[in-house]
Design a protein around this motif. Structure first.
Motif, PDB file in Angstrom:
ATOM      1  N   VAL A  38      -0.438  -9.551  -6.959  1.00  0.00           N
ATOM      2  CA  VAL A  38       0.971  -8.715  -6.515  1.00  0.00           C
ATOM      3  C   VAL A  38       0.563  -9.148  -4.744  1.00  0.00           C
ATOM      4  CG1 VAL A  38       1.594  -6.927  -6.391  1.00  0.00           C
ATOM      5  CG2 VAL A  38       0.054  -7.580  -8.828  1.00  0.00           C
ATOM      6  N   GLN A  39      -0.494  -9.657  -4.468  1.00  0.00           N
ATOM      7  CA  GLN A  39      -0.328  -9.359  -2.877  1.00  0.00           C
ATOM      8  C   GLN A  39       0.136 -10.872  -2.772  1.00  0.00           C
ATOM      9  OE1 GLN A  39      -3.780  -8.062  -1.658  1.00  0.00           O
ATOM     10  NE2 GLN A  39      -3.654  -5.768  -1.497  1.00  0.00           N
ATOM     11  N   ALA A  40       0.132 -11.124  -3.299  1.00  0.00           N
ATOM     12  CA  ALA A  40      -0.014 -12.798  -2.868  1.00  0.00           C
ATOM     13  C   ALA A  40       1.050 -13.770  -2.833  1.00  0.00           C
ATOM     14  CB  ALA A  40      -1.553 -14.331  -4.326  1.00  0.00           C
ATOM     15  N   PRO A  43       5.235 -11.091   0.798  1.00  0.00           N
ATOM     16  CA  PRO A  43       5.764 -11.696   1.668  1.00  0.00           C
ATOM     17  C   PRO A  43       4.059 -11.163   3.260  1.00  0.00           C
ATOM     18  CG  PRO A  43       7.524 -10.703   1.410  1.00  0.00           C
ATOM     19  CD  PRO A  43       6.858 -10.711   0.279  1.00  0.00           C
ATOM     20  N   PRO A  44       4.181 -11.886   3.959  1.00  0.00           N
ATOM     21  CA  PRO A  44       2.816 -10.490   4.861  1.00  0.00           C
ATOM     22  C   PRO A  44       3.400  -9.454   5.108  1.00  0.00           C
ATOM     23  CG  PRO A  44       3.019 -13.079   5.552  1.00  0.00           C
ATOM     24  CD  PRO A  44       4.388 -12.916   4.486  1.00  0.00           C
ATOM     25  N   THR A  47       6.364  -3.950   2.142  1.00  0.00           N
ATOM     26  CA  THR A  47       5.797  -2.343   2.316  1.00  0.00           C
ATOM     27  C   THR A  47       5.803  -1.960   0.846  1.00  0.00           C
ATOM     28  OG1 THR A  47       8.214  -2.383   0.925  1.00  0.00           O
ATOM     29  CG2 THR A  47       8.431  -2.226   3.333  1.00  0.00           C
ATOM     30  N   SER A  48       4.919  -0.786   1.092  1.00  0.00           N
ATOM     31  CA  SER A  48       4.152  -0.027  -0.459  1.00  0.00           C
ATOM     32  C   SER A  48       5.127  -0.025  -1.750  1.00  0.00           C
ATOM     33  CB  SER A  48       4.035   1.210  -0.300  1.00  0.00           C
ATOM     34  OG  SER A  48       5.006   2.481   0.318  1.00  0.00           O
ATOM     35  N   GLU A  49       6.303   0.316  -0.864  1.00  0.00           N
ATOM     36  CA  GLU A  49       7.891   0.227  -2.729  1.00  0.00           C
ATOM     37  C   GLU A  49       7.861  -1.178  -2.768  1.00  0.00           C
ATOM     38  OE1 GLU A  49       8.598   1.081   1.109  1.00  0.00           O
ATOM     39  OE2 GLU A  49       8.172   3.077   0.527  1.00  0.00           O
ATOM     40  N   GLU A  50       7.974  -2.743  -2.459  1.00  0.00           N
ATOM     41  CA  GLU A  50       7.652  -4.128  -2.805  1.00  0.00           C
ATOM     42  C   GLU A  50       6.621  -4.061  -3.851  1.00  0.00           C
ATOM     43  OE1 GLU A  50      10.403  -6.420   0.738  1.00  0.00           O
ATOM     44  OE2 GLU A  50       8.192  -5.913   0.899  1.00  0.00           O
ATOM     45  N   TYR A  51       5.626  -3.457  -3.225  1.00  0.00           N
ATOM     46  CA  TYR A  51       4.347  -3.025  -3.628  1.00  0.00           C
ATOM     47  C   TYR A  51       3.943  -2.991  -5.316  1.00  0.00           C
ATOM     48  CZ  TYR A  51      -0.652  -3.635  -5.021  1.00  0.00           C
ATOM     49  OH  TYR A  51      -2.570  -3.825  -5.590  1.00  0.00           O
TER      50      TYR A  51
END
Length: 79
Positions: A38-40, A43-44, A47-51
């Motif tokens: 998920v992190q990969a 983008p670097p 936000t937590s919402e995007e995660y």
């Protein structure tokens, strides 16, 4: 591929089992590395919402793991 003396399929069952087993191993590996994957895909500076939104996209893989295990456990027909 029938064995006349026993009446069993000799070649198809092992290949089907190995294919299902390999699929299970791949899906479990993907599920265990979910956080890294998920992190990969973000983008670097995410936000937590995007995660959380991207993490919900991984849900089908975990559902697939449960379904494959259920097929192995609940299957009553033996080969």
């Amino acid at each position: 591929m029938f064995s006349e003396s026993m009446g069993r399929i000799t070649g198809l069952v092992p290949s089907r089992f190995l294919t299902l087993l390999a699929h299970l191993v791949i899906v479990v590996t993907i599920f265990w590395t979910r956080d890294i994957n998920v992190q990969a895909s973000l983008p670097p500076d995410f936000t937590s919402e995007e995660y959380e939104e991207e993490d919900l996209n991984v849900l089908p893989a975990s559902t697939e793991v449960i379904l494959v295990i259920a097929v192995f456990v609940l299957k009553k027909k033996s080969f």
